[in-house]
Design a protein around this motif. Structure first.
Motif, PDB file in Angstrom:
ATOM      1  N   ASN A  29       0.848  -1.183   0.000  1.00 48.70           N
ATOM      2  CA  ASN A  29       0.000   0.000   0.000  1.00 48.70           C
ATOM      3  C   ASN A  29       0.892   1.245   0.000  1.00 48.70           C
ATOM      4  OD1 ASN A  29      -1.671   2.174   0.628  1.00 48.70           O
ATOM      5  ND2 ASN A  29      -2.932   0.992   2.053  1.00 48.70           N
ATOM      6  N   PRO A  30       0.873   2.037  -1.086  1.00 45.93           N
ATOM      7  CA  PRO A  30       1.752   3.216  -1.150  1.00 45.93           C
ATOM      8  C   PRO A  30       1.448   4.252  -0.067  1.00 45.93           C
ATOM      9  CG  PRO A  30       0.217   3.208  -2.989  1.00 45.93           C
ATOM     10  CD  PRO A  30       0.044   1.902  -2.279  1.00 45.93           C
ATOM     11  N   ASN A  31       0.255   4.207   0.512  1.00 44.95           N
ATOM     12  CA  ASN A  31      -0.102   5.148   1.575  1.00 44.95           C
ATOM     13  C   ASN A  31       0.379   4.685   2.946  1.00 44.95           C
ATOM     14  OD1 ASN A  31      -1.490   6.864  -0.228  1.00 44.95           O
ATOM     15  ND2 ASN A  31      -3.240   5.478  -0.176  1.00 44.95           N
ATOM     16  N   ARG A  32       0.812   3.439   3.031  1.00 46.76           N
ATOM     17  CA  ARG A  32       1.316   2.890   4.292  1.00 46.76           C
ATOM     18  C   ARG A  32       2.597   2.100   4.027  1.00 46.76           C
ATOM     19  NH1 ARG A  32      -3.095  -0.684   6.616  1.00 46.76           N
ATOM     20  NH2 ARG A  32      -1.500  -1.006   8.175  1.00 46.76           N
ATOM     21  N   PRO A  33       3.708   2.786   3.714  1.00 48.92           N
ATOM     22  CA  PRO A  33       4.944   2.071   3.389  1.00 48.92           C
ATOM     23  C   PRO A  33       5.410   1.209   4.560  1.00 48.92           C
ATOM     24  CG  PRO A  33       5.345   4.438   3.550  1.00 48.92           C
ATOM     25  CD  PRO A  33       3.875   4.224   3.722  1.00 48.92           C
TER      26      PRO A  33
END
Length: 96
Positions: A29-33
């Motif tokens: 998830n790019p919003n939660r590296p």
């Protein structure tokens, strides 16, 4: 927790006897590296995409995603991606 709930991938490296020795976890998830190697992972047993028994060619990539990307690009270019071996060295950082 199932992977579809966490959005993470787990890549495992095995020793010559098939025993898991290395574990690399990455978030999708790019919003939660999220990037983590499991504590006590042995980077001398890297993630490996085996090739054919008669191949002597090994592609060494820094990370698992690089090895997987190389295999994908080979396939997209109509090459036999299963012919040669690919390994990842898990990055240059050594655990202390």
């Amino acid at each position: 927790m199932p992977a579809n709930q966490t959005g993470n991938c787990v890549f495992v490296g095995y020793d010559q006897n098939g025993v898991p020795k290395y574990c690399s976890m990455r978030g999708c998830n790019p919003n939660r590296p999220f990037k983590q190697d499991r504590i006590h992972s042995d980077k001398s047993c890297p993630f490996h995409i085996p090739g054919s028994d008669n191949s002597k060619l090994v592609y060494v990539c820094e990370f698992t995603i690089g090895a997987m990307s190389h295999a994908t690009l080979s396939k997209l270019n109509e090459l036999n991606w299963r012919a040669d071996h690919r390994i990842s060295n898990g990055g240059a950082k050594k655990e202390s």
